[in-house]
Design a protein around this motif. Structure first.
Motif, mmCIF file in Angstrom:
data_model
loop_
_atom_site.group_PDB
_atom_site.id
_atom_site.type_symbol
_atom_site.label_atom_id
_atom_site.label_comp_id
_atom_site.label_asym_id
_atom_site.label_seq_id
_atom_site.Cartn_x
_atom_site.Cartn_y
_atom_site.Cartn_z
ATOM 1 N N TRP A 66 11.150 -58.269 27.389
ATOM 2 C CA TRP A 66 10.416 -59.161 26.492
ATOM 3 C C TRP A 66 10.266 -58.522 25.118
ATOM 4 N N ASN A 67 10.021 -57.217 25.087
ATOM 5 C CA ASN A 67 9.920 -56.499 23.822
ATOM 6 C C ASN A 67 11.222 -56.640 23.030
ATOM 7 N N THR A 68 12.336 -56.520 23.719
ATOM 8 C CA THR A 68 13.638 -56.670 23.075
ATOM 9 C C THR A 68 13.875 -58.120 22.651
ATOM 10 N N TYR A 69 13.444 -59.053 23.475
ATOM 11 C CA TYR A 69 13.596 -60.473 23.141
ATOM 12 C C TYR A 69 12.924 -60.781 21.799
ATOM 13 N N TYR A 86 11.458 -53.540 14.707
ATOM 14 C CA TYR A 86 12.525 -53.340 15.677
ATOM 15 C C TYR A 86 11.950 -52.835 17.000
ATOM 16 N N CYS A 87 12.605 -53.207 18.097
ATOM 17 C CA CYS A 87 12.155 -52.765 19.424
ATOM 18 C C CYS A 87 12.672 -51.370 19.763
ATOM 19 N N LYS A 88 13.832 -50.994 19.213
ATOM 20 C CA LYS A 88 14.483 -49.690 19.424
ATOM 21 C C LYS A 88 14.863 -49.423 20.878
ATOM 22 N N ASN A 89 15.065 -50.480 21.652
ATOM 23 C CA ASN A 89 15.506 -50.319 23.041
ATOM 24 C C ASN A 89 17.018 -50.178 23.088
ATOM 25 N N ARG A 90 17.504 -49.461 24.088
ATOM 26 C CA ARG A 90 18.937 -49.186 24.187
ATOM 27 C C ARG A 90 19.759 -50.418 24.519
ATOM 28 N N PHE A 91 19.134 -51.474 25.045
ATOM 29 C CA PHE A 91 19.890 -52.669 25.385
ATOM 30 C C PHE A 91 19.772 -53.758 24.326
ATOM 31 N N CYS A 92 19.264 -53.427 23.150
ATOM 32 C CA CYS A 92 19.146 -54.381 22.040
ATOM 33 C C CYS A 92 20.346 -54.214 21.116
ATOM 34 N N THR A 93 21.117 -55.270 20.934
ATOM 35 C CA THR A 93 22.316 -55.167 20.100
ATOM 36 C C THR A 93 21.974 -54.910 18.634
ATOM 37 N N LEU A 94 20.846 -55.435 18.167
ATOM 38 C CA LEU A 94 20.415 -55.169 16.788
ATOM 39 C C LEU A 94 20.105 -53.694 16.591
ATOM 40 N N CYS A 95 19.282 -53.150 17.456
ATOM 41 C CA CYS A 95 18.855 -51.759 17.330
ATOM 42 C C CYS A 95 20.006 -50.794 17.586
ATOM 43 N N CYS A 96 20.894 -51.135 18.511
ATOM 44 C CA CYS A 96 22.054 -50.283 18.781
ATOM 45 C C CYS A 96 22.998 -50.236 17.591
ATOM 46 N N SER A 97 23.148 -51.358 16.885
ATOM 47 C CA SER A 97 24.037 -51.364 15.724
ATOM 48 C C SER A 97 23.464 -50.482 14.615
ATOM 49 N N ILE A 98 22.160 -50.490 14.464
ATOM 50 C CA ILE A 98 21.512 -49.639 13.463
ATOM 51 C C ILE A 98 21.646 -48.171 13.858
ATOM 52 N N ARG A 99 21.407 -47.879 15.134
ATOM 53 C CA ARG A 99 21.515 -46.508 15.623
ATOM 54 C C ARG A 99 22.941 -45.974 15.436
ATOM 55 N N LYS A 100 23.921 -46.831 15.727
ATOM 56 C CA LYS A 100 25.321 -46.441 15.576
ATOM 57 C C LYS A 100 25.641 -46.168 14.102
ATOM 58 N N ALA A 101 25.180 -47.018 13.203
ATOM 59 C CA ALA A 101 25.425 -46.823 11.772
ATOM 60 C C ALA A 101 24.777 -45.535 11.267
ATOM 61 N N GLU A 102 23.580 -45.245 11.752
ATOM 62 C CA GLU A 102 22.903 -44.003 11.354
ATOM 63 C C GLU A 102 23.698 -42.783 11.816
ATOM 64 N N LEU A 103 24.227 -42.833 13.041
ATOM 65 C CA LEU A 103 25.026 -41.713 13.541
ATOM 66 C C LEU A 103 26.325 -41.552 12.758
ATOM 67 N N ILE A 104 26.971 -42.664 12.439
ATOM 68 C CA ILE A 104 28.210 -42.600 11.659
ATOM 69 C C ILE A 104 27.925 -41.982 10.294
ATOM 70 N N ASN A 105 26.862 -42.436 9.644
ATOM 71 C CA ASN A 105 26.511 -41.894 8.331
ATOM 72 C C ASN A 105 26.121 -40.420 8.407
ATOM 73 N N LYS A 106 25.543 -40.023 9.517
ATOM 74 C CA LYS A 106 25.140 -38.631 9.705
ATOM 75 C C LYS A 106 26.360 -37.716 9.792
ATOM 76 N N TYR A 107 27.398 -38.148 10.512
ATOM 77 C CA TYR A 107 28.579 -37.326 10.719
ATOM 78 C C TYR A 107 29.685 -37.571 9.695
ATOM 79 N N TYR A 108 29.554 -38.594 8.879
ATOM 80 C CA TYR A 108 30.606 -38.955 7.935
ATOM 81 C C TYR A 108 30.992 -37.823 6.981
ATOM 82 N N PRO A 109 30.056 -37.069 6.412
ATOM 83 C CA PRO A 109 30.454 -35.994 5.493
ATOM 84 C C PRO A 109 31.428 -34.991 6.116
ATOM 85 N N VAL A 110 31.320 -34.739 7.402
ATOM 86 C CA VAL A 110 32.238 -33.815 8.080
ATOM 87 C C VAL A 110 33.544 -34.527 8.412
#
Length: 150
Positions: A66-69, A86-110
């Motif tokens: 319900w929190n994710t809903y 944001y709910c920040k749950n692992r099964f939320c497509t919105l939050c997962c897309s943000i988390r993925k973008a943050e990780l990509i930006n974190k590792y992008y300089p390398v």
């Protein structure tokens, strides 16, 4: 007796909302369409998972679903930016897309310094707890073998 003071003036009919984060740019229409699509997918998926959780008596999971809903259910705009909770749950497509973008930006300089970067996802079926050490050992052997070939 009430002794706490409030800062500012409260104008009747005016709602004040405190927003966090940088928000999303309202001028990026394609990004907003993608967000709407992910929100729709998540809500449909959550309703099905809520039904299953109710059937199985999983009240904690049901609360998480319900929190994710309701993720990004109430959105606010300010200065051409979009804000919401944001709910920040692992099964939320919105939050997962943000988390993925943050990780990509974190590792992008390398990664940008690599000659030919590849993105590889490795998956395997789940294993029993007593076999986990063996699985990990085999993974490490496989990585070493692949690394030596390059």
């Amino acid at each position: 007796m009430y002794t706490l003071a409030e800062s500012g003036t409260n104008i009747v009919g005016q709602n004040h909302v405190i927003v966090n984060g940088e928000g999303s740019d309202l001028s990026k229409v394609e990004a907003l369409k993608g967000r709407a699509k992910r929100k729709t997918i998540t809500q449909i998926m959550m309703l099905k998972l809520i039904e299953i959780a109710q059937e199985n008596g999983e009240t904690e999971l049901e609360k998480s679903y319900w929190n994710t809903y309701y993720c990004q259910q109430n959105i606010f705009t300010a200065d051409g930016r979009l804000y919401g909770k944001y709910c920040k749950n692992r099964f939320c497509t919105l939050c997962c897309s943000i988390r993925k973008a943050e990780l990509i930006n974190k590792y992008y300089p390398v990664i940008k310094n690599w000659e030919e970067p590849y993105f590889v996802t490795l998956t395997v079926k789940a294993c029993k707890a007593d076999k986990l050490k063996l699985y990990i050992k085999k993974f490490i052997q496989g990585f070493k073998k692949n690394y030596r070939k390059t």
